[in-house]
Write a protein that holds these residues in place. Structure first.
Motif, short mmCIF file in Angstrom:
data_model
loop_
_atom_site.label_atom_id
_atom_site.label_comp_id
_atom_site.label_asym_id
_atom_site.label_seq_id
_atom_site.Cartn_x
_atom_site.Cartn_y
_atom_site.Cartn_z
N ARG A 150 0.82 -1.21 0.00
CA ARG A 150 0.00 0.00 0.00
C ARG A 150 0.86 1.27 0.00
O ARG A 150 0.37 2.36 0.25
CB ARG A 150 -0.93 0.01 1.24
CG ARG A 150 -1.95 -1.15 1.25
CD ARG A 150 -2.92 -1.02 0.12
NE ARG A 150 -3.92 -2.07 0.07
CZ ARG A 150 -3.89 -3.11 -0.75
NH1 ARG A 150 -2.86 -3.27 -1.57
NH2 ARG A 150 -4.86 -4.00 -0.76
N VAL A 151 2.15 1.12 -0.28
CA VAL A 151 3.07 2.25 -0.30
C VAL A 151 3.23 2.72 -1.75
O VAL A 151 3.45 1.91 -2.65
CB VAL A 151 4.44 1.87 0.28
CG1 VAL A 151 5.39 3.08 0.28
CG2 VAL A 151 4.29 1.31 1.69
N HIS A 152 3.12 4.02 -1.96
CA HIS A 152 3.26 4.58 -3.30
C HIS A 152 4.68 4.35 -3.81
O HIS A 152 5.64 4.37 -3.04
CB HIS A 152 2.95 6.08 -3.27
CG HIS A 152 2.63 6.66 -4.61
ND1 HIS A 152 3.60 7.07 -5.49
CD2 HIS A 152 1.43 6.92 -5.21
CE1 HIS A 152 3.01 7.55 -6.59
NE2 HIS A 152 1.71 7.47 -6.45
N VAL A 153 4.81 4.13 -5.12
CA VAL A 153 6.12 3.86 -5.71
C VAL A 153 7.10 5.01 -5.43
O VAL A 153 8.28 4.78 -5.17
CB VAL A 153 5.99 3.63 -7.23
CG1 VAL A 153 7.36 3.61 -7.90
CG2 VAL A 153 5.27 2.31 -7.50
N SER A 154 6.63 6.24 -5.46
CA SER A 154 7.52 7.37 -5.17
C SER A 154 8.09 7.27 -3.76
O SER A 154 9.26 7.61 -3.53
CB SER A 154 6.78 8.70 -5.35
OG SER A 154 5.69 8.80 -4.44
N ASP A 155 7.29 6.79 -2.82
CA ASP A 155 7.76 6.63 -1.45
C ASP A 155 8.69 5.42 -1.30
O ASP A 155 9.58 5.41 -0.45
CB ASP A 155 6.58 6.52 -0.49
CG ASP A 155 5.74 7.79 -0.47
OD1 ASP A 155 6.34 8.88 -0.49
OD2 ASP A 155 4.51 7.71 -0.45
N VAL A 156 8.46 4.40 -2.14
CA VAL A 156 9.40 3.28 -2.18
C VAL A 156 10.77 3.77 -2.62
O VAL A 156 11.80 3.39 -2.05
CB VAL A 156 8.89 2.18 -3.13
CG1 VAL A 156 9.95 1.09 -3.32
CG2 VAL A 156 7.61 1.55 -2.59
N PHE A 157 10.79 4.65 -3.63
CA PHE A 157 12.05 5.24 -4.08
C PHE A 157 12.75 5.98 -2.94
O PHE A 157 13.97 5.85 -2.76
CB PHE A 157 11.81 6.21 -5.24
CG PHE A 157 11.38 5.58 -6.53
CD1 PHE A 157 11.55 4.22 -6.76
CD2 PHE A 157 10.79 6.34 -7.52
CE1 PHE A 157 11.16 3.63 -7.96
CE2 PHE A 157 10.40 5.77 -8.72
CZ PHE A 157 10.58 4.42 -8.94
N ALA A 158 11.99 6.76 -2.19
CA ALA A 158 12.58 7.53 -1.08
C ALA A 158 13.20 6.59 -0.05
O ALA A 158 14.29 6.86 0.48
CB ALA A 158 11.52 8.42 -0.43
N VAL A 362 2.28 -7.49 6.03
CA VAL A 362 3.43 -6.85 5.37
C VAL A 362 4.13 -5.90 6.34
O VAL A 362 5.36 -5.89 6.45
CB VAL A 362 2.97 -6.10 4.11
CG1 VAL A 362 4.07 -5.17 3.61
CG2 VAL A 362 2.58 -7.08 3.01
N GLN A 363 3.34 -5.11 7.06
CA GLN A 363 3.94 -4.17 8.01
C GLN A 363 4.66 -4.89 9.14
O GLN A 363 5.71 -4.43 9.62
CB GLN A 363 2.85 -3.25 8.56
CG GLN A 363 2.23 -2.34 7.52
CD GLN A 363 1.13 -1.46 8.09
OE1 GLN A 363 1.40 -0.46 8.74
NE2 GLN A 363 -0.11 -1.84 7.85
N ALA A 364 4.13 -6.03 9.56
CA ALA A 364 4.79 -6.81 10.60
C ALA A 364 6.11 -7.38 10.11
O ALA A 364 7.12 -7.39 10.83
CB ALA A 364 3.86 -7.92 11.08
N LEU A 365 6.14 -7.85 8.87
CA LEU A 365 7.33 -8.48 8.31
C LEU A 365 8.45 -7.48 8.04
O LEU A 365 9.63 -7.80 8.22
CB LEU A 365 6.97 -9.20 7.01
CG LEU A 365 6.08 -10.44 7.13
CD1 LEU A 365 5.58 -10.86 5.74
CD2 LEU A 365 6.85 -11.58 7.79
N ARG A 430 0.06 -15.14 1.78
CA ARG A 430 0.92 -14.91 0.62
C ARG A 430 2.04 -13.89 0.89
O ARG A 430 3.17 -14.11 0.44
CB ARG A 430 0.07 -14.45 -0.57
CG ARG A 430 0.89 -14.23 -1.83
CD ARG A 430 0.05 -13.80 -3.01
NE ARG A 430 0.87 -13.39 -4.12
CZ ARG A 430 0.41 -12.86 -5.25
NH1 ARG A 430 -0.90 -12.71 -5.42
NH2 ARG A 430 1.23 -12.50 -6.21
N PRO A 431 1.80 -12.78 1.62
CA PRO A 431 2.91 -11.86 1.87
C PRO A 431 4.08 -12.52 2.57
O PRO A 431 5.25 -12.22 2.26
CB PRO A 431 2.27 -10.77 2.76
CG PRO A 431 0.83 -10.80 2.40
CD PRO A 431 0.51 -12.23 2.14
#
Length: 486
Positions: A150-158, A362-365, A430-431
């Motif tokens: 649920r994280v935007h790709v731009s924030d993944v880049f950051a 996902v957040q836990a992992l 699955r995550p």
């Protein structure tokens, strides 16, 4: 210091990358920064002053020997090698690959010198895929269509770069002087999309605008788009004869759109580059998200960014969208809209229990969050089966020094098949299974002892995660679990 940034995806991806490129410049003010894109999309670099040099991958020149009557593979490979050697000669200290693709991983590996640090996808020395950092591993495992990210790709880049954005990273460029007579108030409609299946038809746009015009007679609408979308624009005009339409489709440069968007009251469009340009001008945006699109990752990042979601197979009702737009101009947000918000996830949307569980997992992992409570017995049963097969596979890896790889490989492969089947049967898990597969892929080449030790470390961590959902008392039965007495 010399830095190379790769962004070999489409126009919209390049604009999504602008804040990241600016952040790299902010973190490295004295560095020499180069950006590599594909020639077809080089227009999306105009106005990006954070770089010192822009290069393009001469894909047409490289591939030309392969599309002639006399196919010459060797010549194509020679041309690719010449390009790689030219870029390698720049001797980069760091390469940041913002393109999460197999080809970009090979290219990054080819350009990497012994002293070069790498962020993003690359390759190990034996040619196998390498997610060079934790964020790349996250992207590989959790990002994409029908995945729980649920994280935007731009924030993944950051996160990959190791920073948080500033307001300056999201600024519009110095706007060009556009010699177009624009009204004081207008809406902008982008008639196309990055891919055809994400777009509305000319008929749908025409019906939408025709309905809206009945509510807001006289409100001008500026159409923008590529030259190959001119026919769609003409159909829109014919379907909405009473609308005041300014047709600029195929008549502007990409860079000119910044000025058009900056002055606009609202941008309306499907998944496309203008959506991301509007995030840089902070133009209110209504993203009509159609079908096989993950809006969480590529939706508008403008302060007033909104998404009207049309699921795959769901009927598009243009008049309904026209009503939503009319409500927005009246100051009301329709309950169906997905609104831009702050925080880790960029949008606010009520999801199914299964979707919520997956995102919390996902957040836990990855982020140290609390593991979500398993509300379905199938999750417990799936985790127990995974724990069992994981123990079995660990025992097989431990036998390799004594019996050899060939003696146990069939059993290990069988275990992997079981794990994949559980991913399909219990989608909430699955995550965790995707995390496991990504970590296995990250095991670097080495001696047999090193590979076994690294692989067993992955299985040990997998076991710790699974044990959250495995009853501690081995005597607990399925019936007891269903009664909630774990």
């Amino acid at each position: 210091m010399k830095i190379l940034i790769l962004q070999l995806a489409r126009l919209g991806d390049i604009y999504i990358s602008w804040p990241a490129v600016r952040a790299v410049r902010r973190l490295n003010p004295d560095a020499e920064i180069h950006l590599l894109t594909r020639p077809r999309f080089e227009g999306a670099v105009e106005g990006l002053t954070a770089i010192d040099k822009h290069m393009t991958l001469p894909s047409g020149h490289i591939l030309m020997p392969l599309v002639t009557d006399n196919v010459n593979t060797e010549e194509s490979l020679n041309r690719m090698e010449e390009f790689v050697e030219t870029v390698r000669a720049e001797n980069y200290d760091q390469i940041i690959n913002l393109t999460f693709s197999p080809f970009s991983s090979y290219l990054t590996h080819s350009l990497t010198m012994p002293h070069t640090s790498v962020l993003g996808y690359t390759r190990f020395r034996d040619g196998f895929f390498c997610a060079a950092d934790e964020v790349s591993a996250y992207f590989y495992a959790q990002v994409g269509i029908n995945k729980p990210n649920r994280v935007h790709v731009s924030d993944v880049f950051a996160s990959m770069i190791g920073t948080e954005y500033t307001e300056q990273d999201w600024e519009a460029p110095v706007l060009p002087e556009v010699k177009i007579d624009l009204p004081n108030l207008y809406l902008t409609v982008h008639v196309g999309a990055s891919e055809k299946h994400k777009a509305l038809t000319g008929d749908a746009w025409g019906r939408l605008i025709n309905y809206f015009t009945r509510r807001y007679e006289g409100m001008p609408i500026v159409l923008i788009g590529a030259p190959n979308e001119a026919e769609i624009a003409q159909e829109i005009i014919s379907r909405a004869p009473n609308a005041t339409i300014i047709n600029l489709v195929g008549q502007t440069r990409m860079y000119d759109l910044f000025t058009i968007l900056k002055r606009s009251e609202l941008l309306i469009g499907c998944d496309s580059a203008p959506i991301h340009m509007a995030s840089l001008t902070d133009t209110p945006t209504l993203n009509i998200s159609v079908g096989n699109v993950n809006f969480w990752e590529t939706g508008p990042k403008a302060t007033l960014g909104m998404i009207y979601r049309i699921e795959e197979g769901q009927e598009i009702v243009p008049e309904r969208i026209g009503e939503v737009i009319a409500q927005l101009l009246e100051g009301h947000a329709d309950p169906q809209l997905i609104m831009r918000t702050g925080g880790l996830a960029s949008y606010d949307k009520v999801e199914t229990p299964e979707q919520e569980f997956a995102w919390k997992l996902v957040q836990a992992l990855y982020l140290g969050g609390e593991f979500p409570v398993a509300e379905r017995i199938e999750i417990i049963e799936g985790a127990m089966k995974l724990d069992e097969i994981n123990d079995f596979m660990m025992s097989q890896f431990a036998l390799i020094p004594e019996k050899g790889v060939n003696a146990v490989s069939a059993f290990i492969d069988g275990g992997e098949d079981v794990i994949k089947s559980i991913s399909r049967i219990v989608p909430e898990l699955r995550p965790m299974i995707d995390w496991y597969h990504a970590e296995k892929i990250r095991v670097a080449p080495g001696t047999q002892e090193e590979i076994i030790a690294a692989t067993l470390s992955v299985h040990e961590r997998f076991k710790r995660h699974l044990r959250v959902y495995v009853p501690r008392d081995e005597k607990v039965t399925t019936v007891e679990a269903k009664d909630g007495t774990l």
